[in-house]
Design a protein around this motif. Structure first.
Motif, PDB file in Angstrom:
ATOM      1  N   PRO A 113       0.836  -1.211   0.000  1.00 30.73           N
ATOM      2  CA  PRO A 113       0.000   0.000   0.000  1.00 30.73           C
ATOM      3  C   PRO A 113       0.869   1.258   0.000  1.00 30.73           C
ATOM      4  CG  PRO A 113      -0.789  -1.578   1.639  1.00 30.73           C
ATOM      5  CD  PRO A 113       0.527  -2.098   1.148  1.00 30.73           C
ATOM      6  N   LEU A 114       0.474   2.241  -0.800  1.00 31.07           N
ATOM      7  CA  LEU A 114       1.218   3.498  -0.828  1.00 31.07           C
ATOM      8  C   LEU A 114       1.024   4.252   0.482  1.00 31.07           C
ATOM      9  CD1 LEU A 114       0.431   4.840  -4.431  1.00 31.07           C
ATOM     10  CD2 LEU A 114       2.502   3.675  -3.649  1.00 31.07           C
TER      11      LEU A 114
ATOM     12  N   MET B 235       3.590  11.820  -5.551  1.00 28.07           N
ATOM     13  CA  MET B 235       3.093  11.453  -6.870  1.00 28.07           C
ATOM     14  C   MET B 235       2.226  12.576  -7.449  1.00 28.07           C
ATOM     15  SD  MET B 235       0.942   8.058  -7.955  1.00 28.07           S
ATOM     16  CE  MET B 235      -0.341   8.409  -6.762  1.00 28.07           C
ATOM     17  N   LEU B 236       1.292  13.093  -6.658  1.00 26.57           N
ATOM     18  CA  LEU B 236       0.407  14.154  -7.144  1.00 26.57           C
ATOM     19  C   LEU B 236       1.176  15.435  -7.443  1.00 26.57           C
ATOM     20  CD1 LEU B 236      -2.740  13.705  -4.861  1.00 26.57           C
ATOM     21  CD2 LEU B 236      -2.603  13.294  -7.325  1.00 26.57           C
ATOM     22  N   ARG B 237       2.137  15.806  -6.580  1.00 28.12           N
ATOM     23  CA  ARG B 237       2.939  17.003  -6.849  1.00 28.12           C
ATOM     24  C   ARG B 237       3.767  16.806  -8.113  1.00 28.12           C
ATOM     25  NH1 ARG B 237       3.107  20.868  -2.675  1.00 28.12           N
ATOM     26  NH2 ARG B 237       4.260  22.103  -4.189  1.00 28.12           N
ATOM     27  N   GLY B 238       4.278  15.613  -8.304  1.00 27.40           N
ATOM     28  CA  GLY B 238       5.048  15.321  -9.514  1.00 27.40           C
ATOM     29  C   GLY B 238       4.198  15.412 -10.771  1.00 27.40           C
ATOM     30  N   MET B 239       2.927  15.088 -10.660  1.00 25.46           N
ATOM     31  CA  MET B 239       2.019  15.165 -11.811  1.00 25.46           C
ATOM     32  C   MET B 239       1.582  16.596 -12.111  1.00 25.46           C
ATOM     33  SD  MET B 239      -0.416  11.824 -11.250  1.00 25.46           S
ATOM     34  CE  MET B 239       0.231  10.159 -11.520  1.00 25.46           C
TER      35      MET B 239
ATOM     36  N   LEU C  88      11.251   4.707  -8.968  1.00 26.63           N
ATOM     37  CA  LEU C  88      11.492   6.141  -8.908  1.00 26.63           C
ATOM     38  C   LEU C  88      11.758   6.621  -7.485  1.00 26.63           C
ATOM     39  CD1 LEU C  88       8.749   7.372 -11.410  1.00 26.63           C
ATOM     40  CD2 LEU C  88      11.212   7.651 -11.702  1.00 26.63           C
ATOM     41  N   PHE C  89      10.913   6.187  -6.548  1.00 25.00           N
ATOM     42  CA  PHE C  89      11.008   6.703  -5.180  1.00 25.00           C
ATOM     43  C   PHE C  89      12.210   6.155  -4.406  1.00 25.00           C
ATOM     44  CE2 PHE C  89       6.154   7.612  -4.938  1.00 25.00           C
ATOM     45  CZ  PHE C  89       6.357   8.797  -5.628  1.00 25.00           C
TER      46      PHE C  89
ATOM     47  N   TRP D   2      14.570  15.570  -9.007  1.00 21.08           N
ATOM     48  CA  TRP D   2      13.118  15.732  -8.880  1.00 21.08           C
ATOM     49  C   TRP D   2      12.481  15.950 -10.254  1.00 21.08           C
ATOM     50  CZ3 TRP D   2       9.041  14.528  -6.515  1.00 21.08           C
ATOM     51  CH2 TRP D   2       7.862  15.268  -6.614  1.00 21.08           C
ATOM     52  N   GLN D   3      13.207  16.576 -11.158  1.00 16.29           N
ATOM     53  CA  GLN D   3      12.693  16.782 -12.517  1.00 16.29           C
ATOM     54  C   GLN D   3      12.445  15.443 -13.205  1.00 16.29           C
ATOM     55  OE1 GLN D   3      11.687  19.631 -13.883  1.00 16.29           O
ATOM     56  NE2 GLN D   3      11.022  18.476 -15.692  1.00 16.29           N
ATOM     57  N   GLU D   4      13.351  14.484 -12.997  1.00 14.47           N
ATOM     58  CA  GLU D   4      13.174  13.150 -13.589  1.00 14.47           C
ATOM     59  C   GLU D   4      11.980  12.431 -12.971  1.00 14.47           C
ATOM     60  OE1 GLU D   4      17.354  11.233 -14.732  1.00 14.47           O
ATOM     61  OE2 GLU D   4      17.465  12.294 -12.814  1.00 14.47           O
ATOM     62  N   VAL D   5      11.782  12.633 -11.662  1.00 14.75           N
ATOM     63  CA  VAL D   5      10.609  12.050 -11.001  1.00 14.75           C
ATOM     64  C   VAL D   5       9.335  12.642 -11.602  1.00 14.75           C
ATOM     65  CG1 VAL D   5       9.348  11.857  -8.821  1.00 14.75           C
ATOM     66  CG2 VAL D   5      11.826  11.568  -8.849  1.00 14.75           C
TER      67      VAL D   5
END
Length: 460
Positions: A265-266, A274-278, A383-384, A391-394
């Motif tokens: 589970p995340l 994940m949401l900030r990266g999106m 990734l994590f 962070w750009q690659e993430v």
């Protein structure tokens, strides 16, 4: 911007569906071949699938369906009956003329079983049984006894069925199963309240189904904080909930492998990253659907730092409004279901019946698009846990994942005459197309009252 999240808008026109009554067992009197009694086990949406399947079986065998009994389980711990969750009369009325539904057995039949439905012998049906099994094995029992009681009933009907029988599942799921008034009343209030907190986005918000409750963490056999005390605590939870399942011979626990395979589970912080990266910024309004999180104060803090406009049913409703729901997991899950259903973006972090039913219901409402972010957790792990990338690659990886979710959201599974690999509850088209009332439903602040009270009156 929300307007840039979903690029694919329209689903291809679907063929209409119809009921082929020649497949049904005939009888001079409607629903008079006997009575079908089922025990709907599991959580909210597993019970929902059992109810829909029961309608299909009752129609096939021309039986009268007794309102399904919702089975109590020590994991979900909810003693609610059918009428506590769903509008019983609406269910009966909607199916009228298709399947005969009654609240209880006739007095004469009840007297034969000491006025106790539990005294009726149960029949065990193999999982995913085909319609041929019901015709050849179950119907003779009804013919001899005038009724049949099947328990458990979860997953007791094959996923692939002829379109006319799938239609019964659609009719039950999207029109007959309307939530009971105490649930719908509070759910509407929650939707309106969270929409009022989103003036910048005209009522649009993100909903997250976060499965990070203690029992979920324990069942996953993954390691989070680590150490002796967590291991001791998780072993205790597993033993209490699943009674030796994880100590059986041949059972192995490999937390590292589980994580690599994307089975863990995340955590709240992973969801936030994940949401900030999106591209969702800290002004995004979020509805968090979950039970009590594992070590909630510790794990929720970083998500709140990233997204301070985060709300739950507990923060949107008063204690008095939630008094009907306290201690009833299915009633609480029903509130989450409705608020998630009407969000512009739904993020699922773990498999299960809740997200599967929601994705299907959202496809049904939003012109075929699930509008759901379904992350690839194996890619997330890579990734994590890579400490050398920027962070750009993430962010690039997250945005690729969003594009994949967008594309997958509008996919229609290939269905042949002999096979349907996916669930009709997750992918309702083409079988449910003829029932659609709302093509590309639009919910915003100006029209929220009309949509909730009129367009969605078969749901809430």
């Amino acid at each position: 911007e929300f307007s840039n999240v979903w690029r694919y808008r329209k689903l291809k026109e679907q063929k209409s569906c119809h009921i082929n009554t020649s497949r049904r067992l005939q009888m001079e009197t409607f629903g008079n071949n006997g009575y079908l009694i089922v025990e709907a086990n599991g959580g909210l949406n597993q019970q929902r699938s059992s109810i829909c399947n029961a309608v299909a079986v009752a129609w096939l065998l021309n039986l009268t369906l007794v309102i399904p009994h919702l089975e109590y389980h020590n994991v979900w711990q909810d003693p609610s009956d059918f009428g506590d969750i769903y509008d019983k009369q609406h269910f009966i009325n909607t199916l009228s003329g298709v399947v005969n539904v009654v609240e209880q057995l006739p007095v004469t039949l009840m007297e034969q079983h000491d006025n106790n439905i539990s005294s009726i012998p149960t029949v065990q049906v193999p999982a995913w049984s085909r319609i041929s099994y019901y015709l050849e094995e179950v119907f003779p029992i009804v013919r001899n006894n005038g009724l049949v009681r099947i328990t458990p009933f979860a997953n007791r009907l094959a996923m692939h069925l002829p379109p006319d029988i799938q239609h019964l599942r659609c009719l039950s799921n999207y029109q007959a199963l309307r939530f009971a008034s105490p649930i719908s009343t509070i759910a509407k209030k929650l939707v309106k309240r969270i929409m009022l907190k989103t003036p910048r986005t005209e009522g649009k918000y993100v909903s997250i189904h976060l499965r990070f409750e203690e029992d979920m963490v324990a069942f996953s056999c993954c390691v989070y904080d680590g150490g002796y005390w967590e291991k001791l605590e998780m072993n205790s939870v597993r033993e209490k909930g699943w009674r030796g399942k994880f100590r059986r011979q041949g059972s192995t626990i490999d937390p590292g492998l589980n994580r690599i395979l994307g089975k863990c589970p995340l955590t709240p912080v992973e969801v936030g990253m994940m949401l900030r990266g999106m591209g969702f910024d800290n002004n995004t309004v979020i509805y968090l659907a979950s039970g009590k999180l594992y070590k909630e104060q510790k794990h929720l803090a970083p998500l709140l730092e990233m997204f301070p406009l985060l709300y739950t049913k507990e923060s949107l409703a008063t204690p008095e409004e939630l008094s009907y729901f306290k201690g009833y997991s299915s009633r609480l899950a029903a509130l989450d279901y409705i608020v998630c259903l009407l969000s512009e973006v739904f993020l699922t972090t773990q498999g299960g019946n809740f997200p599967h039913f929601l994705m299907g219901h959202r496809r049904y409402l939003y012109g075929g698009h699930a509008k759901t972010i379904k992350p690839n957790k194996q890619k997330l792990v890579l990734l994590f846990h890579n400490m050398t990338i920027s962070w750009q690659e993430v962010k690039e990886g997250m945005k690729t994942m969003l594009v994949e979710s967008n594309r997958e959201g509008i996919m229609v599974p290939k269905i042949t005459k002999s096979n349907r690999k996916s669930s009709v509850y997750k992918h309702p088209f083409p079988e449910c197309a003829c029932l659609q009332e709302a093509q590309n439903l639009t919910l915003n602040l100006p029209n929220v009252d009309f949509v909730l009270d009129h367009q969605l009156n078969s749901i809430i």
